[in-house]
Write a protein that holds these residues in place. Structure first.
Motif, PDB file in Angstrom:
ATOM      1  N   SER A   1       7.382   2.595   5.671  1.00 59.17           N
ATOM      2  CA  SER A   1       8.326   3.743   5.338  1.00 59.17           C
ATOM      3  C   SER A   1       7.666   5.013   5.165  1.00 59.17           C
ATOM      4  N   GLN A   2       8.323   5.953   5.426  1.00 55.59           N
ATOM      5  CA  GLN A   2       7.872   7.155   5.028  1.00 55.59           C
ATOM      6  C   GLN A   2       8.838   8.345   5.009  1.00 55.59           C
ATOM      7  N   TYR A   3       8.619   9.372   4.283  1.00 49.25           N
ATOM      8  CA  TYR A   3       9.471  10.275   3.854  1.00 49.25           C
ATOM      9  C   TYR A   3       8.650  11.848   4.047  1.00 49.25           C
ATOM     10  N   ALA A   4       9.078  12.636   4.961  1.00 51.31           N
ATOM     11  CA  ALA A   4       8.663  13.922   5.566  1.00 51.31           C
ATOM     12  C   ALA A   4       9.190  14.850   5.069  1.00 51.31           C
ATOM     13  N   GLU A   5       8.902  15.582   3.908  1.00 50.39           N
ATOM     14  CA  GLU A   5       9.700  16.931   3.285  1.00 50.39           C
ATOM     15  C   GLU A   5      10.025  17.916   4.411  1.00 50.39           C
TER      16      GLU A   5
ATOM     17  N   ILE B   1       3.804  14.464   2.799  1.00 51.15           N
ATOM     18  CA  ILE B   1       4.367  13.312   3.445  1.00 51.15           C
ATOM     19  C   ILE B   1       4.143  12.078   2.380  1.00 51.15           C
ATOM     20  N   LEU B   2       5.169  11.391   2.071  1.00 50.39           N
ATOM     21  CA  LEU B   2       4.753  10.201   1.245  1.00 50.39           C
ATOM     22  C   LEU B   2       5.209   8.841   1.891  1.00 50.39           C
ATOM     23  N   ARG B   3       4.236   7.940   2.112  1.00 43.60           N
ATOM     24  CA  ARG B   3       4.447   6.761   2.975  1.00 43.60           C
ATOM     25  C   ARG B   3       4.070   5.526   2.057  1.00 43.60           C
TER      26      ARG B   3
ATOM     27  N   GLY C   1       0.729  -1.368  -0.130  1.00 39.92           N
ATOM     28  CA  GLY C   1      -0.010   0.050  -0.046  1.00 39.92           C
ATOM     29  C   GLY C   1       0.819   1.316   0.023  1.00 39.92           C
ATOM     30  N   PHE C   2       0.284   2.466  -0.554  1.00 40.29           N
ATOM     31  CA  PHE C   2       0.897   3.749  -0.366  1.00 40.29           C
ATOM     32  C   PHE C   2      -0.059   4.800  -0.052  1.00 40.29           C
ATOM     33  N   TYR C   3       0.422   5.654   0.535  1.00 39.92           N
ATOM     34  CA  TYR C   3      -0.351   6.579   1.067  1.00 39.92           C
ATOM     35  C   TYR C   3       0.396   8.074   0.516  1.00 39.92           C
ATOM     36  N   TYR C   4      -0.278   9.292   0.292  1.00 37.95           N
ATOM     37  CA  TYR C   4       0.215  10.585   0.219  1.00 37.95           C
ATOM     38  C   TYR C   4      -0.596  11.404   0.865  1.00 37.95           C
TER      39      TYR C   4
END
Length: 797
Positions: free
Chosen positions: A500-504, A477-479, A443-446
Motif C-alpha cells: 500500500s502507498q499514499y501519495a500526498e 510518500i508513505l508506503r 515493512g514500512f517506507y517513508y
C-alpha cells in the motif's frame, strides 16, 4: 580493421606465451547462513566436487569456512547441513589476484527432500529472493562481463533475457514487456536509488554510461512482472542489486580501463583484529582521458566528461548488530554543438540538428543500513538514506544560410532548464521465521522529495521568456507492505502479500494484492503463477508543470493526475532437463489504467515516455488513459559447464495504448518480437590462463515512430511531429552482432585481463530516429551505433 587485427594478434601471442607458465594457488572462503533468518550455520560441510582425494572443510561457530592453496581455475562446491537442502555451486572462477569470498544461503527442509542443485553461479534458474514465483531470475557479476555487448552494465546484460529490449544502442534504457523504462525500480542494498546512469534526465531510468560499477556488485535479482509485495512504486520491473562487502581479511586492489572509464579500486580490513571492511572505487571518463592525451577517439568535439565514486563500509558488532554505509555518486557533462559540425558531414550522429546543446547531470546516494537479530528466527533491517539528482540543460537555436553554413552570431538561447530532486528516505523491515514452512515480513517506507524545477523558453525575436515550470515543493510518500510464504510441502510454495502507498501530491492511496504459487514436479519440471496490482506515482516534474493563463499568470494544471496502475498476470513453465540445461516459457497479460493523457494532444500517453535524453512535459494531463501488454516468451539455456554456455530467448508480444481520444495505437515500444542468441566458449591455456570468445546476435521488430511534418518544421526551424499518425508506422527491423574476446592471465599474486568488445560487427545500419535538419531543410535519419570496437584492461592484485 588493421588496429583490430593488431589487438587480436597481441592477445594470441599472450596466450601462446602463457602455455609454459606454472600454476599458482588462491583461497576460497565464505559464510554459510540460513536463507530466511541470516543466522550462521556452524558445522556445515563444504566439499570440492570431483576432488580426489577429497578436499573439503566444515564451517566454524560463525558459519565461516576456508579452503586454502587451491590451484587457480574453476571450482564446483557441494554444501550440506543436517535438516537443510544441499546446495551445489557450479563453475566458480578462482583467480590469482583476488580471493573468492562466498555468502551461501541455505533453505531449511519443510519435509524430507531431494537435493536442490544451484546451477552455475548460484542457481540461475531461481532468484535470491525466495518470495518470487514467476518472471524473475538472479544474475552474476560474471554475466555482466561475459555476455557480448554487456560492457559490464547490468541493464545491457538484462537485455538478453526474455521479454526485455533496448531502445537505443547508445543508452541502456530497458523495455520490459512493452512497458516504459520509467516504470523500472532500481534498488541497491535495500535502498531505492535514482537513475544510476551518467547523463540521466528527469523522469528516466537509463543513460549512456552506468554509474554502477560491476567490480563492486555481487549476485543480484531482476524481476519483469508480478513482483513480490516488498517492491512498490514501479510498473515494469525491478533491479534488486547487491553490493559485495570488502575483503575483511586481506587488502586487494583493482585497476581498469575500458568503455565505462579509467578506474582504481581498493578493499580490505580496517585492522587485523576487526571484521569490519571497506570497499572503494573511483572512475573517470576514458574518452576524456584520451582527449586530454591528444588521442582522437572518433567523437569529434563531443567529448563526454564524467566521473563517479562508489564505496561501502561494513562494521559488524558483537551486540548491536551489523552496520553498513554505502555511497554512490556521479557527475557528467557534454557539449553537442551543431555550429562546430562540418556542413559536408551528413551524419547527424549525437549532434541535434540546428542547436548547440550543453547538458550536465549529477546524482548521489548516501545510505546507512542496520541489521539486528532479536533471536535466531527474527531480524530487523533498517535503512536511512539521502539521495539527490540534478540535470542542467542549455540550448541555443542556430540559423544557416542557403548553403547550410552556420551564420556567425545567429545563435540565441532558446531553452534552459535545471531540475533538482533531493530525497530523504527511511525504511524498516521485520522478518520472522515461524518454522521450516512459514515465514513473514512486514515493512514500512517513508520518502520525502524536496524538488526544484526551473526552465525558460524564448521565441526568436521575442524579449519575453515563457516557462513550463518555476517551482519548489515537497512530495511525501508513505508506503507499507506485509508478505507471507507458506511451504505446503517440498514441491509447492504459496506466497501472498499486500502493498500500500499514499501519495500526498495526488491525495490517493492504493491497496495492492500480490500472490504467487509455485509447484515443482519430479524430473525438474515446475509450474508457476503470479498476480499483482502495481501502482506508480508519476515523476514529480509532471505534477509541477504550469500553464500561462490569459492574465499572464501561471497555474499548475497537472494536479489531478492519479497513481498509474497495472494489473499483471503471469503463468510460467520451467523444465530442467539436466543440471546444466533448461527450457522456460512464460505467458503474461498486463492491463494498465489511470495513465496520464493530454486533451490538447489526444494521442499522447505517458506510457510512451522515459526513453530519451530529454522529456516532453505537457500540461493539463488527466488520468484517463489505458494500455495493455500481452505476450509469450521462450528461454533455452545451457548454463556454463565444460567451458561452454548458451542462451537463446524469443519474445512475441503486443503493446497497445489509448490516449485521450480513446483510439487504440501501438505504443512506442511495440516491436512485436525479439530474438536473442548468445553463447561462448572458454579455452584453457596452460595451467593458469584462458581465452574467452563470446558472440551475440539480436533480431527485433522495428520501432514505431511519429512521422515529421516537414512544412511545419521549416516554419518553426525545428522538428515538428504529426501526432495524428503517431506510431502507425515502424522503422525497419533491427539486427546486430556483438563479439567479445578476452584473455585472462594469472601470476603468483596478480591477475590480468585483456578484452576486445566489438559492437555491431556487421556494421548493419539500424534506424534510431528521424529529425528535421535546418541546414538542408530536409528530414535526416539518425542511426544506431555502427561497428564500434572497445578495449578493456583490468589488473587485480
Amino acid at each position: 580493421m588493421k588496429q583490430l587485427l593488431v589487438i587480436l594478434l597481441a592477445i594470441i601471442n599472450l596466450a601462446l606465451f602463457a602455455q609454459k607458465q606454472e600454476a599458482y594457488t588462491q583461497t576460497i572462503r565464505g559464510t554459510i547462513v540460513d536463507k530466511v533468518t541470516q543466522t550462521a550455520l556452524p558445522g556445515a560441510s563444504v566439499v570440492v566436487i570431483g576432488s580426489n582425494p577429497i578436499v573439503g572443510t566444515t564451517s566454524n561457530i560463525d558459519g565461516e569456512f576456508r579452503l586454502d592453496a587451491l590451484p587457480i581455475g574453476r571450482y564446483s562446491l557441494k554444501i550440506s547441513f543436517l535438516g537443510y537442502n544441499p546446495i551445489s555451486l557450479r563453475n566458480l572462477p578462482l583467480d590469482a589476484g583476488k580471493e573468492l569470498v562466498l555468502n551461501i544461503e541455505m533453505e531449511e527442509q519443510a519435509f524430507t527432500t531431494e537435493e536442490v542443485v544451484i546451477k552455475a553461479n548460484n542457481k540461475k534458474d531461481e532468484t535470491i529472493n525466495k518470495m518470487a514465483s514467476v518472471s524473475a531470475r538472479s544474475f552474476s557479476v560474471e554475466e555482466t562481463e561475459k555476455y557480448a555487448g554487456s560492457l559490464g552494465d547490468p541493464a545491457r546484460m538484462a537485455s538478453n533475457f526474455a521479454g526485455v529490449a533496448m531502445v537505443n544502442d547508445s543508452r541502456n534504457d530497458i523495455i520490459i514487456r512493452g512497458n516504459s523504462p520509467s516504470g523500472l525500480l532500481w534498488r541497491l542494498d535495500g535502498i531505492e536509488i535514482p537513475n544510476p546512469n551518467h547523463f540521466g534526465a528527469a523522469g528516466t531510468t537509463g543513460g549512456p554510461v552506468s554509474i554502477l560499477n560491476n567490480n563492486l556488485l555481487t549476485n543480484s535479482d531482476f524481476f519483469t512482472s508480478a513482483f513480490p509485495a516488498e517492491y512498490g512504486n514501479a510498473l515494469s520491473g525491478v533491479f534488486d542489486l547487491k553490493m559485495r562487502s570488502g575483503n575483511n581479511q586481506k587488502r586487494e586492489y583493482v585497476g581498469q580501463i575500458g568503455f565505462n572509464g579509467v578506474e582504481l579500486g581498493a578493499e580490505g580490513p580496517f585492522s587485523k583484529n576487526s571484521k569490519g571492511s571497506y570497499l572503494i572505487n573511483y572512475r573517470y571518463s576514458t574518452l576524456a582521458v584520451m582527449n586530454a592525451l591528444g588521442i582522437d577517439m572518433g567523437t569529434g568535439a563531443a567529448i563526454p566528461q564524467y566521473q563517479d565514486l562508489t564505496f561501502k563500509i561494513d562494521l559488524p558488532t558483537a551486540k548491536l548488530g551489523k552496520f553498513s554505509l554505502i555511497g554512490i555518486g556521479g557527475k557528467s557533462y557534454i557539449e553537442l554543438y551543431d555550429s562546430r559540425k562540418d556542413p559536408n558531414d551528413l551524419d547527424q550522429g549525437y549532434i541535434s540538428g540546428g542547436v548547440d546543446l550543453d547538458y550536465g547531470s549529477n546524482m548521489g546516494v548516501l545510505g546507512l543500513t542496520h541489521q539486528y537479530f532479536f533471536n535466531e528466527s527474527t531480524r530487523l533491517n533498517t535503512t536511512i538514506a539521502v539521495q539527490g539528482s540534478q540535470a542542467i540543460t542549455g540550448i541555443d537555436s542556430l540559423r544557416f544560410d542557403a548553403n547550410g553554413i552556420y551564420i556567425d552570431n545567429s545563435n540565441y538561447r532558446y531553452y534552459g532548464a535545471r531540475t533538482t530532486e533531493i530525497k530523504y528516505s527511511a525504511s524498516t523491515h521485520l522478518r520472522k521465521k515461524f518454522n521450516s514452512r512459514n515465514n513473514a515480513t512486514i515493512g514500512f517506507y517513508y520518502d520525502l522529495y524536496d524538488v526544484s524545477y526551473l526552465d525558460s523558453i524564448k521565441a526568436e525575436n521575442s524579449k519575453l521568456f515563457n516557462s513550463n515550470y518555476d517551482v519548489k515543493g515537497q512530495i511525501p510518500i508513505l508506503r507499507g507492505y506485509v508478505q507471507w510464504q507458506h511451504q505446503l510441502n517440498n514441491q509447492m510454495s504459496l506466497t501472498g502479500g499486500i502493498y500500500s502507498q499514499y501519495a500526498e501530491i495526488c491525495k490517493e492511496a492504493s491497496l495492492e494484492p500480490r500472490i504467487g504459487l509455485k509447484y515443482k514436479f519430479k524430473g525438474g519440471k515446475s509450474l508457476g503463477f503470479g498476480y499483482g496490482l502495481h501502482t506508480q506515482t508519476p515523476a514529480g516534474i509532471y505534477y509541477f508543470v504550469q500553464t500561462q493563463i490569459q492574465d499572464g499568470s501561471y497555474a499548475q494544471t497537472n494536479n489531478n493526475m492519479k497513481l498509474s496502475k497495472s494489473h499483471q498476470l503471469v503463468l510460467s513453465y520451467d523444465q530442467l532437463f539436466t543440471e546444466n540445461f533448461r527450457i522456460k516459457s512464460e505467458v503474461y497479460y498486463q492491463h494498465l489504467f489511470d495513465i496520464a493523457v493530454s486533451p490538447s494532444s489526444p494521442n499522447y500517453s505517458m506510457i510512451n515516455a522515459g526513453a530519451d535524453f530529454g522529456g516532453f512535459f505537457p500540461d493539463s494531463l488527466v488520468s484517463d488513459g489505458t494500455g495493455e501488454n500481452y505476450g509469450i516468451e521462450l528461454t533455452i539455456e545451457k548454463f556454463l559447464s565444460k567451458n561452454f554456455y548458451f542462451l537463446g530467448t524469443v519474445s512475441l508480444y503486443e503493446s497497445k495504448y489509448k490516449g485521450y481520444n480513446e483510439v487504440e495505437r501501438n505504443s512506442s515500444f511495440n516491436n512485436n518480437y525479439i530474438v536473442n542468441v548468445l553463447g561462448g566458449y572458454e579455452f584453457k591455456i596452460g595451467k593458469r590462463n584462458s581465452i574467452d570468445i563470446n558472440l551475440k546476435l539480436v533480431y527485433a521488430g522495428g520501432k514505431p515512430y511519429i512521422p515529421i511534418d516537414l512544412e511545419a518544421s521549416k516554419l518553426e526551424n525545428t522538428t515538428v511531429y504529426n501526432w495524428d499518425l503517431a506510431y502507425d508506422q515502424k522503422y525497419d527491423d533491427y539486427f546486430s552482432t556483438d563479439i567479445r574476446i578476452s584473455f585472462k592471465s594469472n601470476g603468483k599474486k596478480i591477475s590480468q585481463e585483456y578484452a576486445l568488445d566489438i559492437k555491431n560487427l556487421s556494421n548493419h545500419q539500424n534506424i534510431y530516429s528521424e529529425s528535421y535538419n535546418p541546414r538542408t531543410q530536409t528530414i535526416s535519419r539518425d542511426y544506431q551505433t555502427g561497428l564500434y570496437p572497445m578495449f578493456l584492461y583490468r589488473i587485480r592484485f
